[in-house]
Design an enzyme around this catalytic site. Structure first.
Site, mmCIF file in Angstrom:
data_model
loop_
_atom_site.group_PDB
_atom_site.id
_atom_site.type_symbol
_atom_site.label_atom_id
_atom_site.label_comp_id
_atom_site.label_asym_id
_atom_site.label_seq_id
_atom_site.Cartn_x
_atom_site.Cartn_y
_atom_site.Cartn_z
ATOM 1 N N CYS A 184 34.995 34.361 47.183
ATOM 2 C CA CYS A 184 36.162 34.797 46.407
ATOM 3 C C CYS A 184 36.024 34.514 44.912
ATOM 4 O O CYS A 184 36.501 35.302 44.092
ATOM 5 C CB CYS A 184 37.427 34.186 46.991
ATOM 6 S SG CYS A 184 37.766 34.873 48.635
ATOM 7 N N ASP A 239 42.094 30.027 45.926
ATOM 8 C CA ASP A 239 42.097 29.678 47.354
ATOM 9 C C ASP A 239 41.873 28.201 47.706
ATOM 10 O O ASP A 239 41.117 27.887 48.644
ATOM 11 C CB ASP A 239 41.046 30.518 48.105
ATOM 12 C CG ASP A 239 41.297 32.016 48.023
ATOM 13 O OD1 ASP A 239 42.183 32.434 47.251
ATOM 14 O OD2 ASP A 239 40.609 32.779 48.715
ATOM 15 N N LYS A 291 46.531 37.512 48.577
ATOM 16 C CA LYS A 291 45.551 38.596 48.772
ATOM 17 C C LYS A 291 45.088 38.625 50.223
ATOM 18 O O LYS A 291 45.301 37.654 50.960
ATOM 19 C CB LYS A 291 44.356 38.388 47.825
ATOM 20 C CG LYS A 291 43.624 37.077 48.053
ATOM 21 C CD LYS A 291 42.584 36.859 46.975
ATOM 22 C CE LYS A 291 41.820 35.573 47.176
ATOM 23 N NZ LYS A 291 41.124 35.443 48.460
#
Ligand SMILES: [Zn+2]
Length: 198
Positions: free
Chosen positions: A141, A11, A97
């Site tokens: 995450c 990310d 995701k």
């Protein structure tokens, strides 16, 4: 589990970097380090993955819809793009995701590639047995991805010079790292990874 080593960059998107909707303090500092990891893994022809939060506008993960977060990384917006200084090669495999409203998408194991193949299936196809995790954020995450990785039996490494945390509560990142380590993750840095891959 024996098998190939792979890099997963979690990310590193505009909304999680300075000036973004949900900026992680110090995110910009790790980008040059992540680029060195990309070079290292690419030079050995080892797989490089980059995950991205890729939410629909009506994600239940957003405050407006009962979730915890301001809107961020909405599909096809500037905020959802990878940071421009992140040097992903064409061979990098993008894992999306949080793509359906019911999913938070904290873990990359909930993600899939552009053809809809689940992350775990791709790892198995490529005979990956060990993951090296970089990116954002240590206490969300990165943590959930690492815990799933350990659960699924992958040797799991946290790249300490290439992760940063949100720290909504002071110490959240240290707590997350402690939990990952306790479950079997190894904390490691660039020079050690360099000698491992030699
Ligand atoms: Zn999100």
């Amino acid at each position: 589990m024996n098998g190939k080593k792979a890099l997963i960059i979690v990310d590193v998107q505009n909304d999680f970097c300075e000036g973004g909707a949900l900026a992680v303090p110090g995110a910009g500092e790790i980008i040059p380090v992540i680029n060195r990891y990309i070079n290292l893994f690419s030079a050995k022809e080892l797989p490089v993955f980059a995950s991205r939060d890729w939410h629909p506008r009506n994600s239940g993960h957003f405050r407006d819809s009962g979730g915890n977060w301001p809107p961020h990384c909405v599909q096809n917006t500037e905020g959802a793009r990878f940071h421009p200084r992140l040097k992903l090669s064409d061979k990098g495999i993008i894992i999306s995701k949080g793509t359906i409203p019911e999913e938070d998408g904290y873990t990359v194991f909930q993600g899939e590639d552009k053809d809809g193949r689940a992350f775990d299936d791709i790892l198995k196809d490529l005979k990956v047995g060990e993951l090296f995790i970089a990116g954002l954020a240590t206490d969300f995450c990165v943590k959930y991805s690492a815990l799933d990785s350990l659960d699924k039996g992958y040797a799991t490494n946290i790249l300490m010079d290439a992760v940063r945390g949100v720290n909504t509560n002071p110490g959240d990142s240290e707590e997350a790292l402690r939990e990952m380590e306790e479950k079997g993750a190894r904390k490691i840095k660039l020079d050690e990874v360099e000698s491992l891959l030699d």
